[in-house]
Write an enzyme that holds these catalytic residues in place. Structure first.
Site, PDB file in Angstrom:
ATOM      1  N   CYS B  31       0.840  -1.203   0.000  1.00 56.10           N
ATOM      2  CA  CYS B  31       0.000   0.000   0.000  1.00 56.10           C
ATOM      3  C   CYS B  31       0.876   1.254   0.000  1.00 56.10           C
ATOM      4  O   CYS B  31       1.557   1.542   0.996  1.00 56.10           O
ATOM      5  CB  CYS B  31      -0.915  -0.067   1.222  1.00 56.10           C
ATOM      6  SG  CYS B  31      -1.562   1.511   1.769  1.00 56.10           S
ATOM      7  N   CYS B  34       0.332   3.868   2.694  1.00 58.40           N
ATOM      8  CA  CYS B  34       0.827   3.364   3.992  1.00 58.40           C
ATOM      9  C   CYS B  34       2.333   3.595   4.097  1.00 58.40           C
ATOM     10  O   CYS B  34       2.846   3.987   5.146  1.00 58.40           O
ATOM     11  CB  CYS B  34       0.563   1.863   4.141  1.00 58.40           C
ATOM     12  SG  CYS B  34      -1.174   1.403   4.059  1.00 58.40           S
TER      13      CYS B  34
END
Lengths: 304, 101
Positions: B31, B34
């Site tokens: 991600c 993230c």
């Protein structure tokens, strides 16, 4: 008097960091003001397959980090801070941040774009709990479930393809009767066993566990049960900072021609925030290089 | 203190029974957003002695992710005395993350 940079760059995506690289290599003092981390919209793409030279593709986060390090290798600086206000005078540009004011002789707006919202009831309320804008981030949570993808362009097509490999069923809702997405997406989408299409349909409302769509021709409404909705209807430019200062087009993109110059001397707009025909990483990096070329010309006029 | 990686076996002791407020990050290695806030969370963990910064990898700990109904990452929770007192979705600048505490 505070330090005056040759160039301030607002935004650390591919356009911003390419401008930083070229400016630093041209011997200019340059600072990139980035609110979060390098990469911009690229970080939401786990696999970029159309950036030349990366035959096997590259993930957007890594490419952003590489562009940042590349520019910093030649002396560009990065400050992780959010620009709250700009002052754009021909003689001096200033960017206000919570950490203080940065001054520059030239300024590059590289603020990019954000996902466009549908603006229908339920969208805000269910944000992150059923309504999503990043399939690569949130798609994995819908393994074995049913999801709706809204849109017909490249974002929606790529999202639908990605989700078709994870979800039980993908329903693509598009207001027209054909995809606007690049040809490369058409065949795999049409061949995917678990992708259904709702053509000529507009979203009316998003509820928990279902979505209401209306046919644009017949006016008939349908309720589609689904576990999640991924909105991929395009982008809107992040041009709020320069509203009222730089000329914007009807879509709020900054008007700047192929020189990237704006209506204020010494202020340039690069990447997705600029009005242009094709918004890609390669066109953003192109803008960055072009902006520095014309910034050097502008700086030369100051010393004459 | 460094960021603490939490599993379902350590969750109760380290998060629910923590004597300090916990900033809990649900994330995954694939991600991008993230990864953007990863270094910010490391910084906060180093700078703030009065809180604990913990991370849950949603691939390795799907039970914890579903227990907290996480369907969007990064999800940040602030947990005090075992209860969620604040939460936010998506990558945020450092100042906004600090403002959650």
């Amino acid at each position: 008097m505070s330090k005056v940079y040759d160039m301030i760059i607002v935004g650390g995506g591919p356009g911003g960091y390419t401008a930083a690289l070229y400016a630093a290599r041209a011997g200019m003092s340059v600072v990139v003001l980035e609110k979060l981390a390098a990469g911009g919209q690229m970080v939401e793409t786990p696999q970029i397959d159309n950036y030349p030279g990366y035959i096997d593709g590259v993930d957007g986060y890594t490419l952003g980090q590489q562009m940042c390090k590349h520019a910093e290798k030649y002396g560009a600086q990065t400050r992780y801070t959010e620009v709250t206000k700009l002052s754009l005078q021909p003689e001096m540009k200033a960017a206000e941040t919570p950490e203080g004011v940065y001054y520059g002789k030239t300024l590059v707006v590289a603020t990019g774009a954000n996902p466009k919202h549908l603006g229908v009831p339920g969208e805000q309320e269910l944000l992150g709990r059923g309504v999503h804008y990043c399939a690569s981030c949130d798609g994995m949570f819908y393994r074995g479930k049913t999801v709706v993808v809204v849109g017909g362009g490249n974002t929606a097509a790529a999202d639908a393809l990605l989700l078709s490999r994870v979800a039980e069923k993908v329903i693509l809702v598009h207001r027209r009767d054909t995809l606007r997405a690049a040809r490369v997406y058409h065949k795999p989408l049409m061949q995917a066993q678990n992708v259904e299409f709702y053509w000529n349909s507009q979203v009316q409302e998003i509820r928990s566990g279902e979505i209401v769509v209306q046919n644009v021709h017949s006016g008939q409404k349908n309720t589609i049960p689904c576990d999640g909705v991924f909105v991929g209807i395009g982008r809107q430019p992040a041009s709020e900072l320069v509203k009222g200062m730089l000329e914007l087009d009807e879509g709020n993109y900054i008007v700047g021609d192929e020189t990237t110059a704006t209506n204020i001397p010494g202020v340039f707009a690069v990447g997705d925030v600029r009005a242009k025909a094709l918004r890609q990483i390669v066109t953003a990096v192109s803008d960055g290089a072009v902006a520095v070329h014309y910034a050097e010309e502008y700086l030369a006029t100051l010393t004459e | 203190m460094a960021v603490l990686h939490i599993t379902k076996d350590t969750f109760e002791a380290e998060v629910l029974n923590s004597d300090k407020p916990v900033l809990l990050d649900f994330w995954a290695s694939w991600c991008g957003p993230c990864r953007m806030i990863g270094p910010i969370l490391d910084e906060i963990a180093d700078e703030r002695e009065d809180i604990k910064v913990c991370k849950v990898n949603v691939d390795e700990e799907p039970e914890l992710a579903s227990q907290y109904q996480v369907v969007s990452i990064p999800t940040l929770l602030v947990i005090e005395n075992g209860k969620i007192v604040n939460q936010s979705l998506g990558a945020k600048p450092k100042a906004q993350i600090l403002a959650m505490l």
